[in-house]
Write an enzyme that holds these catalytic residues in place. Structure first.
Site, PDB file in Angstrom:
ATOM      1  N   TYR A   1      15.156  -1.823  15.378  1.00  0.00           N
ATOM      2  CA  TYR A   1      14.918  -1.885  13.929  1.00  0.00           C
ATOM      3  C   TYR A   1      16.130  -2.534  13.235  1.00  0.00           C
ATOM      4  O   TYR A   1      15.973  -3.450  12.428  1.00  0.00           O
ATOM      5  CB  TYR A   1      14.674  -0.471  13.392  1.00  0.00           C
ATOM      6  N   ALA A   2      17.332  -2.049  13.569  1.00  0.00           N
ATOM      7  CA  ALA A   2      18.546  -2.586  12.932  1.00  0.00           C
ATOM      8  C   ALA A   2      18.686  -4.079  13.230  1.00  0.00           C
ATOM      9  O   ALA A   2      19.025  -4.878  12.348  1.00  0.00           O
ATOM     10  CB  ALA A   2      19.774  -1.819  13.416  1.00  0.00           C
TER      11      ALA A   2
ATOM     12  N   GLY B   1       0.791  -1.226   0.000  1.00  0.00           N
ATOM     13  CA  GLY B   1       0.000   0.000   0.000  1.00  0.00           C
ATOM     14  C   GLY B   1       0.821   1.272   0.000  1.00  0.00           C
ATOM     15  O   GLY B   1       0.265   2.369  -0.098  1.00  0.00           O
TER      16      GLY B   1
ATOM     17  N   VAL C   1       0.843  -9.159   8.360  1.00  0.00           N
ATOM     18  CA  VAL C   1       1.861 -10.213   8.254  1.00  0.00           C
ATOM     19  C   VAL C   1       2.148 -10.904   9.584  1.00  0.00           C
ATOM     20  O   VAL C   1       2.772 -11.962   9.608  1.00  0.00           O
ATOM     21  CB  VAL C   1       3.191  -9.665   7.665  1.00  0.00           C
TER      22      VAL C   1
ATOM     23  N   SER D   1      16.233  -6.164  13.908  1.00  0.00           N
ATOM     24  CA  SER D   1      15.222  -6.919  13.157  1.00  0.00           C
ATOM     25  C   SER D   1      15.683  -7.116  11.714  1.00  0.00           C
ATOM     26  O   SER D   1      15.489  -8.182  11.133  1.00  0.00           O
ATOM     27  CB  SER D   1      13.854  -6.208  13.210  1.00  0.00           C
TER      28      SER D   1
ATOM     29  N   SER E   1      17.496  -3.923   5.245  1.00  0.00           N
ATOM     30  CA  SER E   1      17.921  -2.518   5.316  1.00  0.00           C
ATOM     31  C   SER E   1      19.437  -2.499   5.479  1.00  0.00           C
ATOM     32  O   SER E   1      20.016  -3.418   6.065  1.00  0.00           O
ATOM     33  CB  SER E   1      17.283  -1.830   6.527  1.00  0.00           C
TER      34      SER E   1
END
Ligand code: NAI
Length: 274
Positions: A182-183, A39, A87, A185, A169
């Site tokens: 985040y990093a 999206g 997800v 993950s 990433s």
């Protein structure tokens, strides 16, 4: 003599026939592609390029409204589907895959795991649970459901059955003092992609991973101009990427043009972190 034999082999493995050279770029005609996070941003750009290149595209997103917007941007919308899919919810993912099989008479054979979130405000997800659930466990859940369906009753055969591209990433390689969960993950996405690639290639499913640098999307919109500029300043090509610049690499990795790439982690960063 040995060289002659090698040349013969190479000619075949790269499919360098004149017929192939005139083939339309990335011809996905007849294939069904499932995109998570379709999206917005990189997922949306990927959906549009897949539609351009002939695939039947299943746009999925947590936010069904945005998935429908992506769908409405595609030529021949009747060929494609827009569905709500979180997800992190295994049953929802399985039910989407069943819906796809019913609609097209076959399961998806192309998968792009693009859904993701970033906890820019550290107070929002102190334990990192949300980020790990969406960015990492979400990829486990969707990949397992996709591969299980694709291999049903056909596990041993060697022919090409499907291709997966995971969006990690560059921070998954470099780490970042402000985005620790985040990093981590995304580091997990990198090692999961490699592990899965090694496990799945002999079953006929090819898996690779992309490490984008800074890309202008909804995810990075909350960055202050100062922070955004500091990333651009340390990047050899000193600007942010566009979602389409990542999506072009996604469709390359989904196509037979990348047929010898397995478990690769492709950095698309303007040189940041090389
Ligand atoms: P975006 O925010 O524009 O798109 C992410 C999409 O994922 C959104 O549509 C969102 O609704 C969806 N999503 C979030 N949680 C979900 C869930 N539980 N289930 C299903 N969908 C969910 O962000 P962008 O930038 O397009 O991100 C795409 C991927 O690229 C993400 O995995 C992100 O981590 C990664 N990435 C982005 C970079 C950037 O600078 N924008 C850099 C490196 C990686």
């Amino acid at each position: 003599m040995a060289l002659k034999g090698l040349h013969h082999l190479c000619t075949h493995s790269v499919r360098a026939s004149p017929e192939d050279a005139t083939m339309a770029p990335n011809d996905f005609t007849g294939q069904v592609a499932l995109v998570t996070g379709g999206g917005s941003g990189i997922g949306r750009a990927t959906c549009l390029l897949l539609a351009r290149d002939g695939a039947r595209v299943v746009v999925t997103d947590f936010n069904v409204q945005t998935a429908r917007e992506t769908h409405s941007l595609m030529p021949n919308p009747e060929k494609h589907l827009a569905l709500q899919m979180d997800v992190t919810q295994q049953s929802a993912v399985q039910s989407v895959i069943a819906t796809v099989r019913d609609k097209y008479g076959e399961p998806p054979s192309l998968l792009v795991n693009a859904a993701g979130i970033m906890n820019i405000d550290p107070s929002f997800d102190k334990t990192g649970d949300v980020v790990i659930n969406v960015n990492l466990k979400g990829i486990f859940i969707v990949t397992e459901a996709f591969t299980e369906e694709l291999l049903k009753g056909n596990e041993g055969a060697q022919e090409d059955k499907g291709v997966i591209v995971n969006i990690a990433s560059i921070l998954g390689k470099l780490g970042h003092p402000d985005f620790r969960h985040y990093a981590a993950s995304k580091g997990g996405v990198i090692t999961y992609s490699k592990s899965c690639a090694a496990h799945m290639i002999r079953k006929g499913i090819r898996i690779n991973c992309i490490l984008p640098g800074l890309v202008d999307t909804a995810m990075t919109k909350p960055f202050t101009e100062e922070f955004r500029q500091s990333i651009c300043d340390k990047t050899p090509l000193p600007r942010a990427g566009k979602p389409e610049e990542i999506a072009e690499v996604v469709v390359f990795l989904l196509s037979w043009r990348s047929s010898f790439m397995v478990g690769a982690c492709v950095e698309v960063t303007g040189g940041d972190g090389m």
